[in-house]
Scaffold this active site. Structure first.
Site, short mmCIF file in Angstrom:
data_model
loop_
_atom_site.label_atom_id
_atom_site.label_comp_id
_atom_site.label_asym_id
_atom_site.label_seq_id
_atom_site.Cartn_x
_atom_site.Cartn_y
_atom_site.Cartn_z
CE LYS A 13 -2.15 -0.33 3.65
NZ LYS A 13 -2.21 -0.69 4.86
NE ARG A 88 -4.65 -0.33 10.36
CZ ARG A 88 -3.58 0.28 9.86
NH1 ARG A 88 -3.66 1.51 9.45
NH2 ARG A 88 -2.45 -0.36 9.75
NE ARG A 122 6.98 -2.97 6.12
CZ ARG A 122 5.67 -2.69 6.05
NH1 ARG A 122 5.15 -2.16 4.95
NH2 ARG A 122 4.88 -2.94 7.07
NE ARG A 152 6.21 -0.05 10.35
CZ ARG A 152 5.11 0.07 9.63
NH1 ARG A 152 5.15 0.67 8.44
NH2 ARG A 152 3.96 -0.39 10.05
NE ARG A 163 1.30 -3.95 11.55
CZ ARG A 163 2.18 -3.56 10.64
NH1 ARG A 163 3.40 -4.07 10.61
NH2 ARG A 163 1.86 -2.65 9.75
#
Ligand code: AMP
Length: 205
Positions: A13, A88, A122, A152, A163
């Site tokens: 995204k 969300r 990532r 992160r 998540r």
């Protein structure tokens, strides 16, 4: 053009949002980025949000809606914007509908089973926000500014699973919400970055 981009965590995204905003000259509004900046700056909002974010949970609706409303009312949103990571929950979508009209809700469709691996690899730049994968940056440095890349906190494996679960429970139903509103455009998000971008641009014509 007032746009939303939806998709599971790790669906690409953020990468697609940056491309869309550059092409259409609209601001990229990522509630996750705004919250992380508040944490880095030590604001009251950041202090309230941090524990939720570190656990992979959603920050309470009232906090996020207030920050989003504030952001959308700024002058650079006059000719449109792209929301990334908001709404969300259904409550956030309802609140958004009262603040502004949405033209298109893009939905990146992905294989949830493959996303945990994508997210675990990532790497992001703490200075400029550049995002890449561990294999694409073997020296561990940011291609844009040279800063050392980091993982992160919420991309750590144990948090990623939570998540994805939170996404399936709270956020995936928003696909139906925007479908019912006649605003949904589904995009195959498992293609190469360029091909996803082409499909998005075709959907926005
Ligand atoms: P993101 O960068 O969009 O993946 O967001 C990272 C984290 O920030 C999420 O896991 C949530 O804890 C929090 N967050 C971001 N946007 C929202 C939102 N719209 N509602 C609630 N929490 C959010």
């Amino acid at each position: 053009m007032n746009l939303i981009i939806m998709g599971a965590p790790g669906s690409g995204k953020g990468t697609q949002a940056a491309l869309i905003c550059k092409a259409h000259n609209i601001p990229h509004i990522s509630t996750g980025d705004i919250l992380r900046k508040n944490i880095a700056d030590g604001t009251e909002l950041g202090k309230q949000a941090k524990a939720f974010m570190d656990a992979g949970k959603l920050v309470p609706d009232e906090l996020v809606v207030a920050l989003l409303k504030d952001r959308i009312e700024q002058a650079d949103c006059k000719n449109g914007f792209l929301l990334d990571g908001f709404p969300r929950t259904k409550a956030q979508a309802d609140a958004l509908g009262k603040i502004v009209n949405i033209d298109v809700a893009l939905n990146l469709e992905t294989d949830l089973g493959k996303l945990a691996d994508r997210m675990a690899s990532r790497r992001v730049c703490p200075k400029c926000g550049y995002s890449t994968s561990a294999s694409a940056a073997p020296d561990g440095k940011c291609k844009e500014c040279g800063e050392a890349l980091i993982i992160r906190d919420d991309d750590k494996r144990e948090v990623v699973e939570n998540r994805l679960k939170v996404y399936a429970e709270n956020t995936a139903p928003l696909v139906d919400y925007y479908k019912a509103a006649g605003l949904l455009k589904n995009i195959d998000g498992m293609q190469a970055i360029d091909d996803v971008n082409k499909a998005i641009e075709a959907a926005l014509k």
